[in-house]
Design an enzyme around this catalytic site. Sequence first.
Site, short mmCIF file in Angstrom:
data_model
loop_
_atom_site.label_atom_id
_atom_site.label_comp_id
_atom_site.label_asym_id
_atom_site.label_seq_id
_atom_site.Cartn_x
_atom_site.Cartn_y
_atom_site.Cartn_z
N HIS A 133 -34.42 -34.73 -28.43
CA HIS A 133 -32.99 -34.76 -28.69
C HIS A 133 -32.17 -34.69 -27.40
O HIS A 133 -32.57 -34.02 -26.45
CB HIS A 133 -32.60 -33.59 -29.60
CG HIS A 133 -32.99 -33.81 -31.03
ND1 HIS A 133 -32.36 -33.20 -32.07
CD2 HIS A 133 -33.94 -34.60 -31.58
CE1 HIS A 133 -32.90 -33.60 -33.21
NE2 HIS A 133 -33.87 -34.44 -32.93
N TYR A 147 -24.45 -28.58 -36.52
CA TYR A 147 -24.00 -27.19 -36.66
C TYR A 147 -22.64 -27.25 -37.35
O TYR A 147 -21.71 -27.88 -36.82
CB TYR A 147 -23.85 -26.53 -35.30
CG TYR A 147 -25.16 -26.32 -34.54
CD1 TYR A 147 -25.85 -25.11 -34.65
CD2 TYR A 147 -25.69 -27.31 -33.73
CE1 TYR A 147 -27.05 -24.90 -33.96
CE2 TYR A 147 -26.89 -27.11 -33.04
CZ TYR A 147 -27.56 -25.90 -33.16
OH TYR A 147 -28.74 -25.69 -32.47
N PRO A 183 -31.56 -16.07 -34.86
CA PRO A 183 -32.08 -17.43 -34.71
C PRO A 183 -31.05 -18.48 -34.28
O PRO A 183 -31.44 -19.63 -34.03
CB PRO A 183 -32.61 -17.76 -36.11
CG PRO A 183 -31.85 -16.87 -37.03
CD PRO A 183 -31.54 -15.63 -36.27
N LYS A 213 -33.82 -19.33 -29.55
CA LYS A 213 -34.37 -18.91 -28.26
C LYS A 213 -35.66 -18.10 -28.37
O LYS A 213 -36.35 -17.91 -27.37
CB LYS A 213 -33.33 -18.06 -27.50
CG LYS A 213 -32.14 -18.85 -27.00
CD LYS A 213 -32.55 -19.83 -25.92
CE LYS A 213 -31.42 -20.74 -25.52
NZ LYS A 213 -31.87 -22.01 -24.93
N TYR A 215 -28.11 -23.70 -23.61
CA TYR A 215 -28.73 -24.26 -24.82
C TYR A 215 -30.07 -24.93 -24.51
O TYR A 215 -31.06 -24.73 -25.21
CB TYR A 215 -27.75 -25.25 -25.46
CG TYR A 215 -28.21 -25.82 -26.79
CD1 TYR A 215 -27.99 -25.11 -27.98
CD2 TYR A 215 -28.85 -27.06 -26.86
CE1 TYR A 215 -28.40 -25.62 -29.20
CE2 TYR A 215 -29.26 -27.58 -28.08
CZ TYR A 215 -29.03 -26.85 -29.25
OH TYR A 215 -29.44 -27.37 -30.45
C1 PHB Z 1 -34.50 -24.89 -36.34
O1 PHB Z 1 -34.72 -26.10 -36.52
O2 PHB Z 1 -35.21 -24.03 -36.87
C2 PHB Z 1 -33.34 -24.48 -35.50
C3 PHB Z 1 -32.76 -25.43 -34.68
C4 PHB Z 1 -31.67 -25.07 -33.90
C5 PHB Z 1 -31.17 -23.77 -33.95
C6 PHB Z 1 -31.77 -22.83 -34.75
C7 PHB Z 1 -32.88 -23.18 -35.53
O3 PHB Z 1 -30.09 -23.47 -33.19
#
Ligand code: PHB
Length: 396
Positions: free
Chosen positions: A75, A203, A295, A299, A387
């Site tokens: 990504h 998000y 989560p 991280k 990030y």
């Molecule tokens: C996930 O795919 O589990 C995931 C991806 C991004 C995040 C948190 C969890 O910020």
Amino acid sequence: MRALGTQVAIVGAGPSGLLLAHLLALQGIESIVLERQSREHVEQRVRAGLLEQGTVDLLRAAGVAGRLDREGLVHEGFALRFDGAEHRVDFTELTGWTTTMYGQQEVVKDLIRAREAAGGHVHFGVDDAVPGSVDTDAPRVRCTLGGERVEIACDFVAGCDGFHGVCRQVVPAGALTTYEHTYPFAWLGILTSLPPASEELIYAVHERGFALHSMRTPAISRLYLQVGPDEPLARWPDERIWTELRTRFALDGGAALKDGPILSRGVTAMRSFVVEPMQYGRLFLAGDAAHIVPPSAAKGLNLAVADIRVLAAALSAWYADGTRELLDGYSRACLASVWQGQEFSAWMTSLLHPFPGEDRYAANLRRARLRDLVTSRAAATAFAESYVGLARPRLG
Ligand code: PHB
Ligand code: APR
């Protein structure tokens, strides 16, 4: 009691313990891994699935990224939805780094296979491991293997046994300082056999709560909803989950999210925890045994891998020429990254979630921060560096 011996006794076969065993074996250092759960259990446990580039690079250098390179989804950006509009954050353009979507349990499967192929010792279903004498030069771990009581003499014990593990508990009270924070909400996560609605993560910040659209493969999506703490799953039948997801992902004039069969579901607590120092005598704590993050920024696994990189190098130095310097400095070397990860995870958590009972003032501050992120290149760059994990290596 039968006597066994190894160089490093590793408690826990999550990503931390397995990766440590693998990196040590590459240096010719022997280990025994003791895992409480069954192999099936650890291979099926659904966790986060976002690997930073540094994590991918390390797995590649360790020769365990064959399937990751074939199946991982690389990504370069994500979408951020708020106030009915979508904005794209192109983190690769801002930092030059990518992320890779690949389930944590797939990393675990790959590492177990690598240990198996190399004839490594990974014992599953060992539920009574107890380290002892870790404050001496002759630590040991007692447990039952194949119905027989054994005592494993070793040079070092690696506590890779997660937040609920036994290793942290053998350290005398007073030798460790703990820092904790619990958030007043949780994430309900589902896996669905539905191709991702978008190639990139979404998000979504909504007044009803946060939602995240992620994925594991081109055919499996992973979605999360902010829910109350200790939310009983029984209160979330499929229809309620999909209705809530549709509402939170809604865009002005956009297509509604499709629903599909739910393959698994679970609730993840939102908690932060750090223990200092991460070592006591010849016991070294790594990964979730030493620190956990909510989560939000995915991280947890990346911080665990960062610890293991340091610990493997320190143990290798000790076995190569007897130097204790890196081992003595293990905790110090890890904690700057640990706190950086804590800070970013807490910051992202507060950016994305309406807090229960928050007033309109707090809600508007959050909106202002979100707007800043999608209008200021400086703000977006600082965010993107954390990030993708680019901020960590700078700590040295
Ligand atoms: C996930 O795919 O589990 C995931 C991806 C991004 C995040 C948190 C969890 O910020
Ligand atoms: N004896 C043996 N094994 C144990 C014990 C015990 N007393 N207690 C726990 N374990 C095992 C657990 O069953 C688990 O398989 O230790 C392992 C710890 O693995 P993780 O919890 O996955 O922790 P870690 O390997 O540090 O990986 C960190 O996992 O929780 C996620 O978000 C976190 O992605 C991060 C990653």
